[in-house]
Design an enzyme around this catalytic site. Structure first.
Site, short mmCIF file in Angstrom:
data_model
loop_
_atom_site.label_atom_id
_atom_site.label_comp_id
_atom_site.label_asym_id
_atom_site.label_seq_id
_atom_site.Cartn_x
_atom_site.Cartn_y
_atom_site.Cartn_z
CG ASN A 37 -2.01 -1.07 1.06
OD1 ASN A 37 -2.41 -1.43 -0.04
ND2 ASN A 37 -2.45 -1.61 2.18
CE LYS A 39 5.50 9.40 -4.06
NZ LYS A 39 5.49 8.97 -5.43
CE LYS A 41 2.00 -0.09 -5.19
NZ LYS A 41 1.87 0.86 -4.08
CD GLU A 128 -0.01 1.13 -10.99
OE1 GLU A 128 -0.29 0.30 -10.11
OE2 GLU A 128 0.31 2.31 -10.75
#
Length: 196
Positions: A37, A39, A41, A128
């Site tokens: 969860n 920031k 990635k 994503e």
């Protein structure tokens, strides 16, 4: 005396590191997952892509979910021959159209399949993709097949929250980003060149 203890500790550490290096004898592409969860990635994935390009490696990038706003990573990496294929529909909570989003996902997935079969690519970034699997826009089995059939030397990075357990199990390296504090939560706007 303190210097001697420090040297002894460092020597033991060196021996442990040297033993791990000596034990790593296999050479092949790896599957990496950057999830969680927090920031960072996509930023971590692009850092790896940048490193690969810097070493003369061939890289391909697929971006699911992303919109058409300026992309600093693309601006730089495209100049070095990195192919980008972007779903370009924006975030699914903005489009709110499952049929359109699913069709866009499957269209960009065809480029991903091509890249995953390309012997010339050393690294493929599927940014994503975890959302596409978890939202059932992209069948997990199809992703697993494409990953398993890729060239042996090719490394792949998957990014996104909530990565499916089956993909985590197949991955060689998994990094979970954990949020501790984020400027956006304090009301600070996302900034070009910093956040995207």
């Amino acid at each position: 005396m303190a210097e001697d203890r420090h040297q002894q500790r460092q020597q033991r550490l060196k021996e442990q590191v040297d033993a791990r290096i000596a034990a790593a004898t296999e050479t092949r592409g790896i599957l990496m997952v950057f999830t969680g969860n927090g920031k960072g990635k996509t930023t971590a994935a692009f850092g790896t892509a940048l490193r690969a390009v810097g070493h003369g490696k061939k890289v391909g990038v697929i971006q699911f979910i992303k919109g058409e706003w300026p992309n600093g990573e693309r601006n730089l990496l495209a100049q070095h021959g990195v192919e980008f294929q972007v779903m370009a529909t924006g975030f699914t909570w903005e489009t709110q159209n499952r049929a359109t989003d699913s069709a866009a996902c499957l269209a960009v997935w065809q480029h991903a399949r091509r890249m995953l079969a390309d012997e010339m690519l050393d690294l493929v970034l599927l940014d994503e993709i975890t959302y596409m699997v978890s939202m059932d826009y992209l069948p997990l089995a199809e992703v697993e097949r494409a990953l398993a059939a890729r060239p042996a030397h090719q490394s792949v990075i998957l990014t996104g929250r909530g990565c499916h357990r089956a993909l985590l199990e197949k991955a060689d390296t998994v990094t979970e980003m954990r949020p501790v504090k984020h400027a956006f939560d304090a009301g600070i706007q996302a900034q070009q060149g910093i956040d995207w």
